[in-house]
Design an enzyme around this catalytic site. Sequence first.
Site, PDB file in Angstrom:
ATOM      1  N   HIS A 171       4.922  -0.544 -81.102  1.00 50.95           N
ATOM      2  CA  HIS A 171       4.587  -0.636 -82.524  1.00 50.95           C
ATOM      3  C   HIS A 171       5.594   0.151 -83.364  1.00 50.95           C
ATOM      4  O   HIS A 171       6.108   1.181 -82.917  1.00 50.95           O
ATOM      5  CB  HIS A 171       3.183  -0.071 -82.766  1.00 50.95           C
ATOM      6  CG  HIS A 171       2.112  -0.705 -81.927  1.00 50.95           C
ATOM      7  ND1 HIS A 171       1.627  -0.119 -80.771  1.00 50.95           N
ATOM      8  CD2 HIS A 171       1.461  -1.881 -82.060  1.00 50.95           C
ATOM      9  CE1 HIS A 171       0.702  -0.904 -80.238  1.00 50.95           C
ATOM     10  NE2 HIS A 171       0.580  -1.988 -80.989  1.00 50.95           N
ATOM     11  N   HIS A 199       2.300   6.930 -85.938  1.00 45.75           N
ATOM     12  CA  HIS A 199       1.747   6.188 -87.085  1.00 45.75           C
ATOM     13  C   HIS A 199       1.258   7.119 -88.207  1.00 45.75           C
ATOM     14  O   HIS A 199       0.946   6.642 -89.301  1.00 45.75           O
ATOM     15  CB  HIS A 199       0.585   5.293 -86.651  1.00 45.75           C
ATOM     16  CG  HIS A 199       0.981   4.190 -85.726  1.00 45.75           C
ATOM     17  ND1 HIS A 199       1.926   3.247 -86.065  1.00 45.75           N
ATOM     18  CD2 HIS A 199       0.591   3.883 -84.462  1.00 45.75           C
ATOM     19  CE1 HIS A 199       2.092   2.403 -85.050  1.00 45.75           C
ATOM     20  NE2 HIS A 199       1.294   2.774 -84.058  1.00 45.75           N
ATOM     21  N   ASP A 236       3.697   0.687 -74.328  1.00 48.79           N
ATOM     22  CA  ASP A 236       2.905  -0.502 -74.651  1.00 48.79           C
ATOM     23  C   ASP A 236       3.803  -1.737 -74.784  1.00 48.79           C
ATOM     24  O   ASP A 236       3.320  -2.833 -75.086  1.00 48.79           O
ATOM     25  CB  ASP A 236       2.011  -0.298 -75.891  1.00 48.79           C
ATOM     26  CG  ASP A 236       2.599   0.607 -76.940  1.00 48.79           C
ATOM     27  OD1 ASP A 236       3.817   0.889 -76.876  1.00 48.79           O
ATOM     28  OD2 ASP A 236       1.863   1.038 -77.848  1.00 48.79           O
ATOM     29  N   ASP A 293       8.162   2.917 -78.700  1.00 50.32           N
ATOM     30  CA  ASP A 293       6.808   2.369 -78.638  1.00 50.32           C
ATOM     31  C   ASP A 293       6.852   0.910 -79.119  1.00 50.32           C
ATOM     32  O   ASP A 293       7.685   0.539 -79.944  1.00 50.32           O
ATOM     33  CB  ASP A 293       5.898   3.216 -79.547  1.00 50.32           C
ATOM     34  CG  ASP A 293       4.421   2.857 -79.438  1.00 50.32           C
ATOM     35  OD1 ASP A 293       3.695   3.581 -78.736  1.00 50.32           O
ATOM     36  OD2 ASP A 293       4.006   1.854 -80.065  1.00 50.32           O
TER      37      ASP A 293
HETATM   38  C1  SP5 Z   1       0.138   4.835 -80.859  1.00 49.98           C
HETATM   39  C2  SP5 Z   1      -0.170   3.368 -80.816  1.00 49.98           C
HETATM   40  O1  SP5 Z   1       0.318   2.669 -79.934  1.00 49.98           O
HETATM   41  N1  SP5 Z   1      -1.040   2.888 -81.713  1.00 49.98           N
HETATM   42  C3  SP5 Z   1      -1.372   1.503 -81.770  1.00 49.98           C
HETATM   43  C4  SP5 Z   1      -2.631   1.228 -82.503  1.00 49.98           C
HETATM   44  C5  SP5 Z   1      -2.916  -0.240 -82.567  1.00 49.98           C
HETATM   45  N2  SP5 Z   1      -4.201  -0.527 -83.083  1.00 49.98           N
HETATM   46  C6  SP5 Z   1      -4.458  -1.876 -83.551  1.00 49.98           C
HETATM   47  C7  SP5 Z   1      -4.004  -2.902 -82.582  1.00 49.98           C
HETATM   48  C8  SP5 Z   1      -4.218  -4.317 -83.068  1.00 49.98           C
HETATM   49  C9  SP5 Z   1      -3.833  -5.240 -81.956  1.00 49.98           C
HETATM   50  N3  SP5 Z   1      -4.096  -6.588 -82.244  1.00 49.98           N
HETATM   51  C10 SP5 Z   1      -4.096  -7.436 -81.075  1.00 49.98           C
HETATM   52  C11 SP5 Z   1      -2.869  -8.276 -80.991  1.00 49.98           C
HETATM   53  C12 SP5 Z   1      -2.714  -8.789 -79.592  1.00 49.98           C
HETATM   54  N4  SP5 Z   1      -1.420  -9.343 -79.424  1.00 49.98           N
HETATM   55 ZN    ZN Z   2       2.076   1.659 -79.783  1.00 48.39          ZN
END
Ligand code: SP5
Ligand code: ZN
Length: 371
Positions: free
Chosen positions: A228, A182, A314, A226
Amino acid sequence: KVFTSTLCTTMHTPQYEFLSGAETHYYESPERREVILKYLQEHPDSFEITERVEDFGLDPISKVHKKDFLQYLEHAYEEWIEEGGHPNGVLPGTIPHYKVARLGKQKASNVLAKSGEYCFDMSAVITKDTFKAAWNAAQVTLTATKDLIRVAEQYEQSIADGATSRENPPGLYALVRPPGHHAQTDVCGGYCFLNNVAIATQWLMDQPNLKGKDGGPKKIAILDIDFHHGNGTQEIFYTTSNPLYTSLHSNEDYPYFTGSDLEKGEGEGLGFNINIPLPHSTTDDEYVETLEKLIKDHVLPYDADYIIVSLGVDTYKDDPIAGFLVTSDAYPRIGNAIRKIGLPTLFVQEGGYCIEKLGLNVGGILQGFLA
Ligand code: SP5
Ligand code: ZN
């Protein structure tokens, strides 16, 4: 072979973050490394673990990240404390928003302004030793990357000798934290400060003695698995045709504002940024089939010299901050699909927060690659 460092456990230990407005423990915890390491140590036939870390200095980091951002990361905590900030670490209170009028006319002077200028969310807490921890993660990744060159040359030699075939590619793994995908050129966020994969990729391309098939730099395909979207890696390489950036990720979750399949790269980079957003209903078969199709349609035609994987697990069904339906059975299949590309591969740890299954899931990908 596994590259890691004890510092990935002992440094950078924020006490909390905010999720959906609630104060929670910091999900990107030192325990994550401990449980992955434990799994790898319990499978000594598969994994050889080294804590040897070479120091490549600032140079490869400053090829990716801006000087002012690096200066900020290094000194943010001490200024934060001087300004009366909470000792848990630096978190932005005001983040510049694109709708704010006359934005950017006023220079960020103190740490309160900079904390917003250099960070895009509230999940990248800067503690006393965060810069050192991120630096260490980058150096561990670079140490593994240097070894990738060596094992790749050995691989080519043994193919030339007829001792092996292209179906037995060597694989290395950098077990690091904090993660990196990120982090953009001058913005941290999403638990990430320095983009380990981008730093390793750029360093490989900058090796003067390392020539690709066409006499230019080696070609690298990044596979970001990942949950995300890797907005940082995408931004860093958006206007260049090397590396190829490819990502499978959630179409409805963090970081929300990037990761569309319409983001294809710009200029020379047009066509070299491939995003495949997937719904939260994604199952094992759907995930693995999509990955195989991504490899067939984009990674293989690119004809890279190396693969670098942003390895997040994740995607797991019980991940506390994510949402796919992927089970532990899928990870060896994912590793095997990556092995079938047939190229020397570096895996770099990104996300994955289900502590109970983290070792099994990461280990599953790596063992699937070996098998
Ligand atoms: C490296 C990595 O995996 N970073 C991820 C950081 C995420 N931080 C914010 C997550 C917001 C999650 N919201 C909850 C949604 C549940 N479905
Ligand atoms: Zn992630």
